[in-house]
Design a protein around this motif. Structure first.
Motif, mmCIF file in Angstrom:
data_model
loop_
_atom_site.group_PDB
_atom_site.id
_atom_site.type_symbol
_atom_site.label_atom_id
_atom_site.label_comp_id
_atom_site.label_asym_id
_atom_site.label_seq_id
_atom_site.Cartn_x
_atom_site.Cartn_y
_atom_site.Cartn_z
ATOM 1 N N MET A 34 0.822 -1.214 0.000
ATOM 2 C CA MET A 34 0.000 0.000 0.000
ATOM 3 C C MET A 34 0.857 1.266 0.000
ATOM 4 N N SER A 35 2.053 1.195 0.619
ATOM 5 C CA SER A 35 2.991 2.325 0.571
ATOM 6 C C SER A 35 3.213 2.778 -0.860
ATOM 7 N N ASP A 36 3.421 1.817 -1.749
ATOM 8 C CA ASP A 36 3.685 2.144 -3.154
ATOM 9 C C ASP A 36 2.428 2.620 -3.863
ATOM 10 N N ILE B 52 -1.247 6.665 9.645
ATOM 11 C CA ILE B 52 -0.648 5.320 9.697
ATOM 12 C C ILE B 52 0.699 5.395 10.427
ATOM 13 N N ASN B 53 1.479 6.420 10.132
ATOM 14 C CA ASN B 53 2.766 6.579 10.827
ATOM 15 C C ASN B 53 2.585 6.678 12.340
ATOM 16 N N MET B 54 1.591 7.445 12.780
ATOM 17 C CA MET B 54 1.350 7.572 14.223
ATOM 18 C C MET B 54 1.048 6.220 14.846
ATOM 19 N N ILE B 56 1.878 3.125 13.528
ATOM 20 C CA ILE B 56 2.997 2.183 13.394
ATOM 21 C C ILE B 56 4.196 2.579 14.260
ATOM 22 N N HIS B 57 4.515 3.864 14.237
ATOM 23 C CA HIS B 57 5.788 4.291 14.829
ATOM 24 C C HIS B 57 5.649 4.959 16.191
ATOM 25 N N ALA B 58 4.447 5.393 16.569
ATOM 26 C CA ALA B 58 4.348 6.243 17.757
ATOM 27 C C ALA B 58 3.259 5.841 18.752
ATOM 28 N N THR B 77 -0.202 14.979 16.189
ATOM 29 C CA THR B 77 0.631 15.061 17.387
ATOM 30 C C THR B 77 0.685 13.703 18.072
ATOM 31 N N ASP B 78 1.889 13.267 18.379
ATOM 32 C CA ASP B 78 2.007 12.009 19.130
ATOM 33 C C ASP B 78 3.045 12.122 20.240
ATOM 34 N N LYS B 79 2.963 11.176 21.169
ATOM 35 C CA LYS B 79 3.926 11.118 22.260
ATOM 36 C C LYS B 79 4.810 9.887 22.090
ATOM 37 N N TYR B 94 13.691 5.153 3.210
ATOM 38 C CA TYR B 94 14.182 5.002 4.576
ATOM 39 C C TYR B 94 13.037 4.607 5.499
ATOM 40 N N SER B 95 13.189 3.463 6.161
ATOM 41 C CA SER B 95 12.137 3.003 7.064
ATOM 42 C C SER B 95 12.720 2.191 8.201
ATOM 43 N N THR B 96 12.161 2.374 9.382
ATOM 44 C CA THR B 96 12.558 1.537 10.512
ATOM 45 C C THR B 96 11.433 0.552 10.860
ATOM 46 N N ALA B 97 10.433 0.475 9.986
ATOM 47 C CA ALA B 97 9.283 -0.398 10.270
ATOM 48 C C ALA B 97 9.718 -1.861 10.342
ATOM 49 N N PHE B 106 2.764 -1.978 4.444
ATOM 50 C CA PHE B 106 3.385 -0.679 4.686
ATOM 51 C C PHE B 106 4.859 -0.862 5.048
ATOM 52 N N GLY B 107 5.530 0.266 5.289
ATOM 53 C CA GLY B 107 6.919 0.177 5.708
ATOM 54 C C GLY B 107 7.912 0.213 4.561
ATOM 55 N N ALA B 108 7.564 0.926 3.489
ATOM 56 C CA ALA B 108 8.491 1.047 2.366
ATOM 57 C C ALA B 108 9.305 2.338 2.445
ATOM 58 N N GLY B 109 9.023 3.142 3.456
ATOM 59 C CA GLY B 109 9.746 4.411 3.574
ATOM 60 C C GLY B 109 9.272 5.458 2.574
ATOM 61 N N MET B 110 8.004 5.382 2.207
ATOM 62 C CA MET B 110 7.462 6.296 1.203
ATOM 63 C C MET B 110 6.540 7.356 1.793
ATOM 64 N N GLY B 111 6.151 7.189 3.051
ATOM 65 C CA GLY B 111 5.099 8.026 3.627
ATOM 66 C C GLY B 111 5.455 9.504 3.753
ATOM 67 N N LEU B 112 6.543 9.801 4.439
ATOM 68 C CA LEU B 112 6.904 11.210 4.644
ATOM 69 C C LEU B 112 7.163 11.946 3.327
ATOM 70 N N PRO B 113 7.946 11.361 2.389
ATOM 71 C CA PRO B 113 8.112 12.041 1.098
ATOM 72 C C PRO B 113 6.772 12.264 0.398
HETATM 73 N N1 ATP Z 1 5.249 9.812 14.078
HETATM 74 C C1 ATP Z 1 6.450 9.220 14.047
HETATM 75 N N2 ATP Z 1 7.107 8.926 15.199
HETATM 76 C C2 ATP Z 1 8.325 8.342 15.182
HETATM 77 N N3 ATP Z 1 8.980 8.007 14.061
HETATM 78 C C3 ATP Z 1 8.378 8.279 12.870
HETATM 79 C C4 ATP Z 1 7.100 8.890 12.804
HETATM 80 N N4 ATP Z 1 6.784 9.055 11.497
HETATM 81 C C5 ATP Z 1 7.806 8.562 10.796
HETATM 82 N N5 ATP Z 1 8.787 8.083 11.610
HETATM 83 C C6 ATP Z 1 10.109 7.528 11.215
HETATM 84 O O1 ATP Z 1 10.401 7.949 9.895
HETATM 85 C C7 ATP Z 1 10.581 6.808 9.044
HETATM 86 C C8 ATP Z 1 10.078 7.131 7.658
HETATM 87 O O2 ATP Z 1 8.666 7.334 7.668
HETATM 88 P P1 ATP Z 1 7.838 7.059 6.324
HETATM 89 O O3 ATP Z 1 6.397 7.319 6.581
HETATM 90 O O4 ATP Z 1 8.473 7.830 5.213
HETATM 91 O O5 ATP Z 1 8.102 5.515 6.039
HETATM 92 P P2 ATP Z 1 7.464 4.243 6.764
HETATM 93 O O6 ATP Z 1 6.304 4.646 7.598
HETATM 94 O O7 ATP Z 1 8.558 3.513 7.442
HETATM 95 O O8 ATP Z 1 6.962 3.391 5.517
HETATM 96 P P3 ATP Z 1 5.686 3.730 4.583
HETATM 97 O O9 ATP Z 1 5.250 5.118 4.908
HETATM 98 O O10 ATP Z 1 6.155 3.574 3.188
HETATM 99 O O11 ATP Z 1 4.645 2.731 4.940
HETATM 100 C C9 ATP Z 1 9.832 5.691 9.730
HETATM 101 O O12 ATP Z 1 10.295 4.415 9.356
HETATM 102 C C10 ATP Z 1 10.111 6.003 11.198
HETATM 103 O O13 ATP Z 1 11.411 5.587 11.561
#
Ligand code: ATP
Ligand code: MG
Lengths: 117, 141
Positions: A34-36, B52-54, B56-58, B77-79, B94-97, B106-113
């Motif tokens: 879904m990312s892509d 989704i980032n909030m 998965i990552h937060a 906003t997240d904690k 870039y992803s740490t997922a 998910f987790g391809a590092g495409m979200g923020l860009p």
């Molecule tokens: N809200 C957040 N809190 C902490 N770390 C974050 C947060 N959002 C993004 N990150 C960090 O930034 C990285 C890149 O985020 P990005 O959304 O680009 O990729 P992703 O979430 O890993 O994969 P994708 O969005 O493609 O599913 C994440 O892997 C994570 O390490």
């Protein structure tokens, strides 16, 4: 191509929003990531995928897609179908694999991504 | 529309299945306001990626969407743990997922860009161990 034609080509079963099968779609994408889909897809009305979870439906909602095809006989849950119904997205499921399903649609005129962002 | 409209949602971080609910609701609300579909799609995609980032990552957070006369502002906003290297995080790929997130699509590092691409401005405030606030704006008209 009409959604109904897709269903016939794929020998697929419609699971919801049958009332929208007369709609026309002009391009499609096949993807499990879904990312892509979120990053690269532009104006594709159809998503073919082997991934089954609520995020697939929500991704399609965000992208204004009209139809989702689940391949390899994957079946969405009732919750997923409800989400799709809320926005009128046609859901179908086919026994075919992703590669074959995409190939069938492509070779019958439903092309992929022509627009480049 | 002279008054600013504000939508606010709690984003549950314990349940991946519900991730994206707030974005679906926002999209519905923006449609009812009669905004053009291109703008709605840009806001939806950017917010959905952020939501989704909030999750998965937060571990969840709060999403707020403000609609004013000339722009739509999305504040997430997240904690969570914070982002160590924002420049790196903004790079495609870039992803740490963890792997289990990848198996969910998910987790391809495409979200923020992608959030950057779909908005007119993006600001990331992040403090390690404290949390992250992302503010995105989409101009109207
Ligand atoms: N809200 C957040 N809190 C902490 N770390 C974050 C947060 N959002 C993004 N990150 C960090 O930034 C990285 C890149 O985020 P990005 O959304 O680009 O990729 P992703 O979430 O890993 O994969 P994708 O969005 O493609 O599913 C994440 O892997 C994570 O390490
Ligand atoms: Mg992401």
């Amino acid at each position: 191509m009409k959604i109904k034609t897709m269903q016939e080509l794929l020998d697929a079963k419609i699971l919801c929003c049958e009332e929208n099968v007369e709609k026309h779609v002009y391009s499609a994408c096949g993807c499990d990531l879904m990312s892509d889909v979120l990053a690269y897809v532009k104006d594709q009305a159809v998503l073919l995928t082997g991934l089954v979870n609520t995020q697939v439906i929500r991704t399609a909602v965000m992208m204004d897609m009209l139809c989702i095809v689940f391949v390899r006989s994957k079946a969405p849950t009732e919750e997923m179908l409800k989400l799709a119904r809320d926005t009128g997205i046609v859901i179908m499921t086919t026994e075919k694999r992703l590669y074959e399903a995409c190939g069938l649609l492509y070779s019958n005129g439903l092309v992929g991504n022509k627009a480049k962002s | 529309m002279s008054e600013e409209l504000v939508f606010r949602y709690d984003v549950n971080g314990d349940d991946f299945t519900s991730a994206g609910q707030a974005s679906v609701q926002v999209k519905r609300n923006l449609r009812q306001l009669g905004l053009d579909s291109d703008t709605i799609r840009r806001v939806s995609i950017a917010m959905y990626e952020g939501e989704i980032n909030m999750v998965i990552h937060a571990g969840g957070g709060v999403a707020e969407v403000r609609v004013s006369e000339d722009c739509i502002t999305i504040v997430l906003t997240d904690k969570g743990p914070g982002i160590k290297d924002i420049e790196k995080a903004m790079q495609e790929g870039y992803s740490t997922a963890p792997d289990e997130i990848r198996s969910l699509g998910f987790g391809a590092g495409m979200g923020l860009p992608n959030m950057k691409r779909h908005t007119d401005s993006i600001e990331i405030d992040s403090v390690l161990g404290v949390g992250t606030t992302i503010t995105m704006k989409v101009n109207l008209g």
